[in-house]
Design an enzyme around this catalytic site. Sequence first.
Site, PDB file in Angstrom:
ATOM      1  CD  GLU A  20      31.418  41.383  24.401  1.00  0.00           C
ATOM      2  OE1 GLU A  20      31.221  41.593  25.603  1.00  0.00           O
ATOM      3  OE2 GLU A  20      30.525  41.325  23.554  1.00  0.00           O
ATOM      4  CE  LYS A  22      32.441  40.161  33.796  1.00  0.00           C
ATOM      5  NZ  LYS A  22      31.214  40.873  33.719  1.00  0.00           N
ATOM      6  NE  ARG A  58      37.535  65.618  26.584  1.00  0.00           N
ATOM      7  CZ  ARG A  58      37.817  66.916  26.725  1.00  0.00           C
ATOM      8  NH1 ARG A  58      38.635  67.318  27.662  1.00  0.00           N
ATOM      9  NH2 ARG A  58      37.286  67.788  25.907  1.00  0.00           N
ATOM     10  NE  ARG A 104      33.731  41.616  29.322  1.00  0.00           N
ATOM     11  CZ  ARG A 104      33.948  42.654  30.084  1.00  0.00           C
ATOM     12  NH1 ARG A 104      35.087  43.299  29.981  1.00  0.00           N
ATOM     13  NH2 ARG A 104      33.052  43.056  30.964  1.00  0.00           N
ATOM     14  CD  GLU A 153      24.133  37.265  34.375  1.00  0.00           C
ATOM     15  OE1 GLU A 153      24.824  36.583  33.605  1.00  0.00           O
ATOM     16  OE2 GLU A 153      23.532  38.299  34.006  1.00  0.00           O
ATOM     17  CE  LYS A 193      30.880  43.520  27.941  1.00  0.00           C
ATOM     18  NZ  LYS A 193      29.977  42.439  27.476  1.00  0.00           N
ATOM     19  CG  HIS A 214      23.485  38.026  28.393  1.00  0.00           C
ATOM     20  ND1 HIS A 214      23.803  36.847  29.027  1.00  0.00           N
ATOM     21  CD2 HIS A 214      23.578  38.997  29.337  1.00  0.00           C
ATOM     22  CE1 HIS A 214      24.094  37.107  30.298  1.00  0.00           C
ATOM     23  NE2 HIS A 214      23.960  38.397  30.515  1.00  0.00           N
ATOM     24  CG  HIS A 244      20.163  41.695  26.136  1.00  0.00           C
ATOM     25  ND1 HIS A 244      21.377  42.060  25.634  1.00  0.00           N
ATOM     26  CD2 HIS A 244      20.327  41.604  27.475  1.00  0.00           C
ATOM     27  CE1 HIS A 244      22.256  42.176  26.632  1.00  0.00           C
ATOM     28  NE2 HIS A 244      21.637  41.905  27.758  1.00  0.00           N
ATOM     29  CG  HIS A 288      20.119  41.125  33.398  1.00  0.00           C
ATOM     30  ND1 HIS A 288      20.094  41.396  32.044  1.00  0.00           N
ATOM     31  CD2 HIS A 288      21.319  40.526  33.643  1.00  0.00           C
ATOM     32  CE1 HIS A 288      21.241  40.986  31.503  1.00  0.00           C
ATOM     33  NE2 HIS A 288      21.992  40.462  32.451  1.00  0.00           N
ATOM     34  CG  ASN A 332      27.598  39.050  25.948  1.00  0.00           C
ATOM     35  OD1 ASN A 332      27.380  39.619  27.006  1.00  0.00           O
ATOM     36  ND2 ASN A 332      28.473  39.503  25.066  1.00  0.00           N
TER      37      ASN A 332
HETATM   38  P1  NAD Z   1      19.409  45.852  40.219  1.00  0.00           P
HETATM   39  O1  NAD Z   1      20.590  46.685  40.252  1.00  0.00           O
HETATM   40  O2  NAD Z   1      18.149  46.407  39.659  1.00  0.00           O
HETATM   41  O3  NAD Z   1      19.126  45.313  41.708  1.00  0.00           O
HETATM   42  C1  NAD Z   1      18.017  44.477  41.914  1.00  0.00           C
HETATM   43  C2  NAD Z   1      17.121  45.010  43.046  1.00  0.00           C
HETATM   44  O4  NAD Z   1      17.734  44.715  44.297  1.00  0.00           O
HETATM   45  C3  NAD Z   1      16.895  46.503  43.018  1.00  0.00           C
HETATM   46  O5  NAD Z   1      15.570  46.776  43.403  1.00  0.00           O
HETATM   47  C4  NAD Z   1      17.878  47.007  44.079  1.00  0.00           C
HETATM   48  O6  NAD Z   1      17.487  48.231  44.626  1.00  0.00           O
HETATM   49  C5  NAD Z   1      17.790  45.902  45.086  1.00  0.00           C
HETATM   50  N1  NAD Z   1      18.938  45.738  45.951  1.00  0.00           N
HETATM   51  C6  NAD Z   1      20.241  45.942  45.686  1.00  0.00           C
HETATM   52  N2  NAD Z   1      20.999  45.530  46.709  1.00  0.00           N
HETATM   53  C7  NAD Z   1      20.160  45.088  47.660  1.00  0.00           C
HETATM   54  C8  NAD Z   1      20.353  44.527  48.938  1.00  0.00           C
HETATM   55  N3  NAD Z   1      21.568  44.299  49.427  1.00  0.00           N
HETATM   56  N4  NAD Z   1      19.259  44.182  49.655  1.00  0.00           N
HETATM   57  C9  NAD Z   1      18.002  44.375  49.144  1.00  0.00           C
HETATM   58  N5  NAD Z   1      17.768  44.870  47.923  1.00  0.00           N
HETATM   59  C10 NAD Z   1      18.845  45.223  47.196  1.00  0.00           C
HETATM   60  O7  NAD Z   1      19.678  44.489  39.403  1.00  0.00           O
HETATM   61  P2  NAD Z   1      20.928  43.507  39.334  1.00  0.00           P
HETATM   62  O8  NAD Z   1      20.339  42.171  39.099  1.00  0.00           O
HETATM   63  O9  NAD Z   1      21.862  43.692  40.446  1.00  0.00           O
HETATM   64  O10 NAD Z   1      21.673  43.975  38.010  1.00  0.00           O
HETATM   65  C11 NAD Z   1      21.054  43.919  36.749  1.00  0.00           C
HETATM   66  C12 NAD Z   1      21.711  44.921  35.845  1.00  0.00           C
HETATM   67  O11 NAD Z   1      23.092  44.615  35.723  1.00  0.00           O
HETATM   68  C13 NAD Z   1      21.146  44.960  34.455  1.00  0.00           C
HETATM   69  O12 NAD Z   1      20.945  46.286  34.069  1.00  0.00           O
HETATM   70  C14 NAD Z   1      22.229  44.324  33.598  1.00  0.00           C
HETATM   71  O13 NAD Z   1      22.252  44.811  32.286  1.00  0.00           O
HETATM   72  C15 NAD Z   1      23.467  44.691  34.361  1.00  0.00           C
HETATM   73  N6  NAD Z   1      24.598  43.778  34.154  1.00  0.00           N
HETATM   74  C16 NAD Z   1      25.792  44.337  33.847  1.00  0.00           C
HETATM   75  C17 NAD Z   1      26.896  43.527  33.672  1.00  0.00           C
HETATM   76  C18 NAD Z   1      28.224  44.143  33.385  1.00  0.00           C
HETATM   77  O14 NAD Z   1      29.165  43.420  33.075  1.00  0.00           O
HETATM   78  N7  NAD Z   1      28.365  45.439  33.499  1.00  0.00           N
HETATM   79  C19 NAD Z   1      26.783  42.143  33.824  1.00  0.00           C
HETATM   80  C20 NAD Z   1      25.560  41.612  34.152  1.00  0.00           C
HETATM   81  C21 NAD Z   1      24.456  42.439  34.319  1.00  0.00           C
HETATM   82  N1  GLY Z   2      28.298  40.339  31.448  1.00  0.00           N
HETATM   83  C1  GLY Z   2      29.077  40.141  30.279  1.00  0.00           C
HETATM   84  C2  GLY Z   2      30.416  40.788  30.316  1.00  0.00           C
HETATM   85  O1  GLY Z   2      30.792  41.403  31.289  1.00  0.00           O
HETATM   86  O2  GLY Z   2      31.134  40.711  29.367  1.00  0.00           O
END
Ligand code: NAD
Ligand code: GLY
Length: 352
Positions: free
Chosen positions: A224, A214, A112, A228, A176, A134, A235, A239, A252, A232
Amino acid sequence: MRIEIELKQEIDNSYQIYIEPLKKLHIDSKVAIITNTTVKKLHIDYLLQRLEAVEVKVIELEDGERYKNIQSILSILDNLFENHFNRSSKIIAFGGGVVGDMSGFAAAIFQRGIEFIQIPTTLLSQVDASVGGKTGINSKYGKNLIGAFHQPKAVYIDSHFLQTLPRREFNAGVAEMIKMAVTFDAEFFNWLESVDLTDKKSVQDAVASSVRIKASVVAKDEKEMGIRAALNYGHTFGHVVEREGNFEKFLHGEAVSIGIIMANRLSVALGKLTHKEESRIRTLLERYSLPTLYHIDDIEKFYEAFFLDKKSGDNSITFILASNIGSVEIVKDIEKSTVIDALKSYNALGAK
Ligand code: NAD
Ligand code: GLY
């Protein structure tokens, strides 16, 4: 008979975001570092050298958005149970946004909810995903449709990790940053136009500006319910692009870049954004080799896919539209024909 449960409560979810080289971390419990194969190979020693805890267990996931699913979560939970983790144990999310979102979700639901710390290693996760709580996974119905709000206890952003990040991944993070600038900070946008983000100092400044934006948005609207949603921007469209490419064709941030251009077409059609501003945004995205063109094969189907987005109500879609650079509007109830025409005008920009 009616019995009321009184649950009014004030919860303080505040935390610090450190943007500096990682210092020694002391954790007085068991810690699971959740990472993936790539990040483990490159950076686990750097983290382990700076971590002191009662016991450390490294949980390694496969690398890729396609593993952001319930199977990965179940394997994390199995691992935690098998290694006798409990409610006072902690998780460190060590990787990009995929690892961060999944680790946070596992932390939200394990017994939990347990505490977790974000140590983001991609530019995108440093400026966006690691901040704000998130967490979640994708479902076959769409991106991030399963999840929870669960704030980290702290976020440690260290530019050291960016040294190994492939250029394409770096650029996806810039998308972003541009999103934050267009929606909330015209001065930041002007500054981004004036720099190249090739040196450490400008990258660091850009990360700090993005995180500041942010953090201030999340502080106003953690769950949100309102503003907030503006984060998006790009997005709702992005998406759908991401899903049409099976989460493999575009990163992404790249899908967000395409989504921003689509959203801007709608803003221009509604008189909220000038052609000049639209073109400045596109130029800045393209400077970082971000894709801006995409051919929508079936516009009707593309439109219907918006209804799978979390921001859509039963009968209406919420659009996040830039209204001049530096401000944003959250707009509902746009006529379907207006959106379809904007998508047609997007297709006319020329992707094959
Ligand atoms: P990712 O986590 O897939 O990382 C991208 C690639 O880089 C992967 O292959 C990873 O293994 C590699 N990598 C990571 N760190 C590295 C480093 N230091 N050196 C070399 N390679 C490295 O992608 P991302 O772009 O970091 O994140 C995208 C994800 O984040 C999506 O799923 C998206 O939905 C999510 N997201 C979430 C939020 C949120 O608020 N929670 C906001 C934006 C995006
Ligand atoms: N990436 C959008 C949010 O965190 O709200």
